[in-house]
Every structure is written in C-alpha cells, then in structure tokens.
Write an enzyme that holds these catalytic residues in place. Structure first.
Site, PDB file in Angstrom:
ATOM      1  N   ASP A 237      50.678  40.258  38.295  1.00 55.98           N
ATOM      2  CA  ASP A 237      49.262  40.571  38.401  1.00 55.98           C
ATOM      3  C   ASP A 237      48.767  39.735  39.587  1.00 55.98           C
ATOM      4  OD1 ASP A 237      46.672  41.379  38.149  1.00 55.98           O
ATOM      5  OD2 ASP A 237      46.514  40.998  36.010  1.00 55.98           O
TER       6      ASP A 237
HETATM    7  C1  BGC Z   1      43.855  42.861  37.334  1.00 51.44           C
HETATM    8  C2  BGC Z   1      44.866  43.960  37.530  1.00 51.44           C
HETATM    9  C3  BGC Z   1      44.638  44.631  38.852  1.00 51.44           C
HETATM   10  C4  BGC Z   1      44.729  43.580  39.955  1.00 51.44           C
HETATM   11  C5  BGC Z   1      44.525  44.133  41.353  1.00 51.44           C
HETATM   12  C6  BGC Z   1      43.770  41.909  38.522  1.00 51.44           C
HETATM   13  O1  BGC Z   1      42.651  41.104  38.413  1.00 51.44           O
HETATM   14  O2  BGC Z   1      44.144  42.135  36.165  1.00 51.44           O
HETATM   15  O3  BGC Z   1      44.790  44.875  36.479  1.00 51.44           O
HETATM   16  O4  BGC Z   1      45.559  45.661  39.043  1.00 51.44           O
HETATM   17  O5  BGC Z   1      43.715  42.605  39.727  1.00 51.44           O
HETATM   18  O6  BGC Z   1      43.204  44.481  41.562  1.00 51.44           O
END
Ligand code: BGC
Length: 799
Positions: A237
């Site tokens: 993530d």
């Molecule tokens: C989220 C993800 C997301 C990523 C990119 C993170 O804060 O938890 O689900 O895909 O950001 O934006």
C-alpha cells in the site's frame, strides 16, 4: 495476450541483462503511480492507479487521498453498493467497463477491489469493502477481477490482510487467532487468488500478530504463494514499506510510491554485504518484469469508450444494487398520479462516492432531482431541509415542512455527509446528523407518507423507523445514482438488492465493539469468529435489518428443497423458486450451513452459496447448488487444517439470514476427531486467557510511546515541541496538494487524521525523495533528547 511461457521467456532474457543496481531500481516506483523503466533495455514505465469503482488517474499533483485533480472517468457504484446486488455477472460487467476506461488512459493496473471484512460498522472505509461475510466477499471480488483482467488490465486486491479499521492503520498491530484469520479474514483473498489470479495483491499498512504485512513471510510467501498458488506480484500500500530488505526476503515485490531510489541503495548494499541473497532479489524482479510485460497491451491500445453508455451502465448497476429496507402498505412504487415533493439537499448535490484514495472525478453527475425532472417532465418541488455540511437549519426545516403539507408523498433524502465517513479515520457513532433525523421527524408530523432515501456508505441508526412507511437504502451509488433511485421509486426497476452487511440496533450489540478501534498500537480481535451475522444469529441478538435482507415489489415462494445427490466429495442441493407476485423481479437465494450439536465453537450458520434469479410473474426456476467439503469445514486450531466434523448439518435456504424458507438435513462422515483446542469454550468476547490459548502465546506488552522511533506517528510526537513543529510543516506541505480551491471542512478533517496517523518513516516513503532516512534518524534523536548524538550525526554528514 501473451501466454505464460512467452512472458517467462521475455522476463528471463531481460533479467540476465540487468545490473544489480538496475534490479534494485525496479523494486520501487519511478514516481507516485509509475513503475521504473530501463531505457537501454526497452523496459517501459507502466502506470497503476486507483480504483476501485472508477479510475483516479492523476496527471499533475499526486497524492494517496484523492486531494489533487484526476482525469474524468465514470464513477460506478462503490463496493458496498455493488455488493448488495449479489450479482456476480453484473460485477464482472462493471469490471469490464472499468478495464476499458483504464485502457483509454494507458493504465496497466487498477488498484482494487478493496476486500477487507467489515468487522465493525464504524470502519471509515467500509464503503469501499464488500461485506461482513468472507464467502460473499470472495465471490464478488473474483468476478470483479475476472471482469477487469479479461481485457488485459491488472487488478490489485487489497488490503492484504486484516486491515479492518482506519484508526492507526499505518502502525497498529492486529492480534488475531489462526482460526479466525482463516475463517473470517483470509477466505475472500484465498478465493480470488485461486479463481482469478489477480495480477497483483496489495499488502496492508498494519501489522498482523507482530509483523508488518509488508514483511510478513507467512502471509506472503507461505500462505499466499505456497498454499494458494499466487503467481502475481505483491505491491505495498502507498507508503506501507517498513524494512525494504526484510520485505524482499518475505516476498514483497514492489514498493510504491517511488521515493527517489532511497531504498534501492539499501537493497544493493544488502546484496553486497551478503545479508540479502541475490536470488531472492531476482525472484522479486522477475515478478515485476512479468507485470511490465503483461502491461504492454494497456500502454499501446489507447482504447476509447462511450461516456453515455458507461453512465447508463453505472445507473443500471446502482439500480440492481440498492436495497428496499421497508415498504409498508405498498407505499412504493410511486404512481405518476401522486403528487410528490423532494426534500433533502442530497437530492440535488448527491453523496454518491466516498472520500479518499478511491474518489474519482465523474464524467457527469445525475442527481435525484435531475432524474425526477426528466421522469415527470416538470420541475419537481424541492426543499433543501438541511445544509450540505449536515448542519441543522431551522429555517430550512420549516420550508421543507410547508412543502410536505401540500403533497401526497414526501421523498426525504438523508444520509452521511463526507465529514462523517472517509478513508483515514473511523466514524465515531452510527447516527445520521441530527439535522437529518430532525428533518424526517418534522416532515412526518405533517405528512405520514414519508419515503426515506438513504445515502451512506455503512449502517446508520433510524430512530424514526416505525413512523415512516418506506425506506430505500441507496448507499453510495455512483454518478448515476439519482437515476437509479428514480427508477426504483417509480417501479421502472424492481428492487432486488440485499444487504451484504447487518444493520445492528446499537454498537454495543456488536461483539467487536469492545475492541474497536483498540489501543493506539494494538487491537486484539477477542470476538474471534463473532463478526456480523455470525455473532447476531448465534447469540439471538435483535438487529435493525439482518444480513441478506432486501424487499421487492413482487413476492417469491420457495418449494421442493432437496438433496439431489451426495458423495463424500460433494452435495448437490436444489430448490425451486416462484415469482408469486404480479411484476417481474429478481430474488437472491441464500444458502446457509448449520452444524447440529457441534462439539466445537461454531457460528449458528454460515453463508456457503447464493444465486440471483430473474423471474417473470408466475414463473418458476429450479436452482442447483453444489457444495464441496470445504463448505462444511472449520479451520482446526489443533491440526491447522480445514476439517469436517462428522454428524448432522442443516442446509438452509432463505431470503436473508433471518428469513429461512426451508431446510434439509444431511449427514457427513469424517475421520477427524475433534481435539480439545477446537472444543475449547470461549465467551462471545474472549477473556485474555481464552484468547491467549488460541494465539498460542501471551498478548504482547503494549509498546510505550517513548523512546520515539521511525514508527512513531506524527500524533505520537506531538507531545514534544519539535514534534509539533514537524506536524505544522507537514500540514503546510499537504496544503500544497489542494491547488487554488479552498478544501472543504471534510477534506481538511481527512487530511488532519491521515497526517496524524503517519509514522515518521512514511515522510520519506511518501515524500518523493524530498526527505532522506538519515534526516528521520536525526529527527528521532532530537525527539528523544539525544542532542549530542544528533550533533554528532550532523557533523559527520558535514564532513
Ligand atoms: C490506500 C490504497 C490506495 C493507495 C493509492 C492508500 O492510501 O490505502 O487503497 O490504493 O493509497 O492511492
């Protein structure tokens, strides 16, 4: 699409030509959304982007919270809404539409679907997740992934694993026993991996049983790859990397976003000093190269899509998903001869998606007022009733009351404003804004025919429930939600959505409530298997609306439930369903399994199959379900495997978990002898001793706030003067993402919570190279009052 062998061949050829430094460089992004390219070998840079219910492709400023602009794309219904369709074909089709939009924008991989389990109704991101039930989650995610990937666009199933809250998500240690992990939190991922092979899996921010998911050998190598046969790539993530070298050993492939190669240096050093085997690095690089090779279609096809057709698909999907919760005396559907008023600002400025990384810029927005104006060929009578922010305004309520007096039926649209639920924080209660409840009560005083339409991403309380005849849960239905609501209100679409989550009466009724959101650094899942309906049904807890509930404008009757055949390996069960009403409609048949006289701790019943059937009035269909042994199994804490307990089981078939229409008894044989650990008695919320017995060790002592480390959050360090200054600086920097427009209160709240939850290391990981790890080390020394050591470090760097 290239086949596996040709991809492997291309990957092998590239791998042999890469230098150690080039290999390391591929292990993290080139920037916020792109993978690294290597020009001399013709390795292109491919783009990944959010997800899941639309494309959030940013071109200018970048961020992981949906703050900066993104290109226009269709905003399909969010996961909570789509899940309520219980329609695997519909979800696959939405996936296909999303893939086309990704292909137009040269995007290789869509960062979704989100498939964490709704452990508690207040998780701020529940709107992005499918269900409280792992079987339903797995089936829906599998369809979604197959739909997208059919077009050679990748997916990223997220967030693996056990990421069920936003509070302290970036650092918290989630303690969960093995059986609960296997029966509640992992089966959805297991299903999608085995049946759809997502191109990527996104690891979660949190720790599970003491280890960050980004370096969790057991979760990544042992379970995901060895046991389930995952062939794709694991990506972090955004900003979830803890220790890069340990991550590689554990099977974490790609770090995102890129942080200007800072971790590449660590990888190279580790290989050179022998602490990282280059073969482990090669495996990671192979998987990254394979993704790049697979992505070639995405970056060359430049497909186009029909904006209107996609908008219509979004409307259809929302109409198939919204849930008619209550409909006394056939208050709905409305007839065109009735006079109506529309009350509630959400009918004009709808809340149709959630805030955070999933937030897309829609191609257009079609509100309920827009749809009604078109349907009725006249401007519908409207009163705002409350301010958009949710604030109570007595004047607006009076206007609404006056309007409601003069019509046959008042459609009152209420729900949760953005500031109530979003990524980065959890809700603090389950209520609607006071102004929304007050509005319903006031309108109801002058007009008993109140049709409530709800717009929210997770369960809410309904203190007025007995006073209103009809309630439609429209959830967050995407950009065309207004059209879908109108279709259902006027009977152009017969409602067929069913709740994929329980609406509890109070938070205290949820077994997880005692340990949600836990302590700042640790949350213990002492409710074990008691999640959602498993708990409510096992312990006869009254609920507002049960799991699987949803009404229709027609009626369905069930007959002839029977076991068609039974072998050791599988049972085939069938049931006939008839549309006994007067309009065409769709019914979701739900099959639950119950073990009778079980010797082990077991939920009263578990969903193991479902099917959505489309029936004309008077039409009948026979639906067959094939149940394998796994449908009857439990995960043994003793043998660490799926086991079947011998004895009698009920196969229940019903229209919700509390509306079982028929049951059939079957007997299963098994050699497995139940062990004392399987049979150990626990309370609904386990004591520490009971939990520890299952965990196999004591609950670790809580980490103290000090000394500060690179995993201290920005909130933790606020107790110091330097910490407060750092916070201020980060807030100022984030403000830069907003561009010229002043952010709303809701966005500011989300940003504030996100910042507070960030560990210091993520200032480097999300900072695009502006900060270095040494600067964080230096800061940590200062925060801990080790000024001499900090000075030493400073002087050493000066030399
Ligand atoms: C989220 C993800 C997301 C990523 C990119 C993170 O804060 O938890 O689900 O895909 O950001 O934006």
């Amino acid at each position: 699409m290239k086949n596996r062998q040709s991809i492997q061949k291309e990957v092998n050829e590239l791998l042999t030509q890469l230098t150690l430094e080039e290999k390391a460089s591929l292990c993290s992004g080139k920037d916020f959304w792109h993978l690294q390219d290597i020009e001399r070998l013709g390795i292109p840079s491919v783009m990944v982007t959010d997800g899941p219910h639309g494309l959030r492709k940013q071109q200018g400023n970048t961020d992981h919270l949906g703050l900066s602009a993104s290109v226009k794309s269709t905003c399909f219904p969010t996961a909570v809404t789509l899940a309520s369709s219980w329609d695997v074909d519909l979800i696959a089709t939405v996936g296909e539409y999303l893939a086309t939009e990704a292909l137009k924008e040269d995007v290789s991989t869509l960062l979704g679907p989100g498939m964490n389990i709704k452990r508690h109704p207040l998780c701020g991101r529940n709107f992005e997740y499918f269900s409280e039930d792992p079987y339903l989650t797995g089936r829906l995610a599998t369809s979604f992934v197959n739909g997208v990937q059919k077009h050679n666009v990748g997916t990223s199933v997220k967030h693996y694993a056990v990421n069920n809250q936003e509070t302290n998500r970036m650092v918290i240690d989630t303690l969960v026993d093995e059986r609960t992990l296997r029966e509640i939190y992992l089966p959805g991922f297991e299903d999608v991996v085995k049946n759809a092979q997502p191109w990527t899996v996104m690891c979660a921010y949190n720790q599970v049983n003491g280890e960050f998911c980004s370096e969790h050998n057991r979760l990544l190598n042992d379970i995901l790859r060895e046991e389930w046969g995952f062939e794709g790539l694991v990506v972090t993530d955004w900003g979830a990397m803890n220790n890069r070298v340990e991550g590689i050993k554990a099977g974490l492939d790609l770090e995102m976003p890129g942080c200007a190669g800072l971790n590449d240096i660590r990888i190279v050093e580790a290989v050179k000093d022998g602490s990282l085997d280059e073969k482990a690095l090669d495996r990671v690089v192979e998987r990254i190269l394979a993704l790049i090779v697979k992505s070639k279609r995405a970056i060359t096809s430049h497909e186009q899509f029909d904006i209107d057709a996609h908008h219509q698909m979004a409307r259809k999907a929302a109409g198939e998903s919204m849930v008619l919760l209550k409909n006394d005396a056939k208050a709905l559907p409305l007839s065109s001869s009735e006079t109506v008023a529309v009350i509630g600002q959400f009918a004009k400025t709808p809340r149709y998606q959630g805030s955070g990384s999933s937030q897309v810029t829609p191609t257009k927005v079609y509100s309920l007022c827009d749809a009604l104006n078109e349907k009725l060929s006249a401007e519908v009578c409207f009163a705002a009733g409350y301010r958009e922010s949710g604030e109570l305004d007595a004047g607006l309520i009076s206007e609404a009351v006056e309007l409601a007096r003069s019509v046959d039926k008042a459609i009152v649209m209420v729900g949760l404003p953005n500031s109530y639920e979003a990524e980065a924080f959890d809700r603090i209660h389950m209520n609607l804004p006071e102004s929304h409840n007050a509005l319903i009560e006031a309108v109801n005083q002058v007009n008993p025919n109140v049709i409530v339409v709800l717009s929210n991403g997770s369960p809410v309380t309904m203190p007025w429930i007995d006073k209103v005849p009809a309630i439609l849960e429209s959830y967050l239905g995407g950009q065309a939600s207004g059209g879908a609501i109108c279709d259902i209100l006027y009977g152009d679409v017969c409602p067929s959505g069913k709740l994929a989550e329980t609406f509890p009466l109070t938070l205290e009724d949820c077994a997880s409530n005692a340990n949600f959101p836990g302590l700042p650094k640790q949350v213990v899942y002492k409710e074990g298997l008691n999640v959602g309906y498993r708990h409510f049904d096992s312990h006869c807890v009254r609920v507002l609306f049960p799991f699987g509930h949803g009404l229709s404008y027609t009626d369905f009757s069930y007959h002839n439930a029977t076991v068609v055949s039974q072998t050791d390996e599988q049972i085939v069960f069938s049931v006939e369903v008839t549309n006994s009403g007067s309009v065409a409609g769709k019914e979701v048949l739900q099959l639950y399994i119950e073990k009778l006289n079980s010797q082990i701790e077991r939920s009263k019943q578990e969903l193991k199959a479902f099917e959505k059937v489309d029936l004309q009035p008077g039409e009948s269909k026979t639906v067959e379900f094939t149940l394998d042994r796994r449908a009857f199994s439990f995960f043994s804490s003793a043998s660490k495997q799926w086991e079947v307990e011998a004895g009698e089981y009920h196969i229940h078939i019903g229209a919700s978990s509390r509306d079982i229409r028929d049951s059939v008894l079957v007997t299963l044989v098994s050699d497995y002898i139940v062990k004392p650990l399987d049979a150990s008695k626990r309370q609904t919320v386990m004591t520490d001793q009971q939990f520890e017995a299952l965990l196999g060790r004591t609950i670790p002592a809580l980490q103290t706030m000090t000394p500060f480390t690179e995993n201290s959050t920005l909130k933790d360090i606020q107790s110091t003067w330097i910490g407060r200054k750092v916070n201020q600086k980060v807030v100022e920097n984030m403000a830069g993402s907003f561009g010229p427009n002043k952010p709303s209160e809701a966005v500011l709240l989300m940003v504030e919570k996100a910042i507070q939850g960030m560990p210091l290391r993520s200032l480097v990981l999300l900072g695009g190279g502006k900060l270095k790890f040494e600067q964080i080390d230096f800061l940590v020394k200062l925060l801990n009052g080790h000024y001499i050591r900090a000075l030493g470090m400073f002087l050493k760097r000066k030399k």
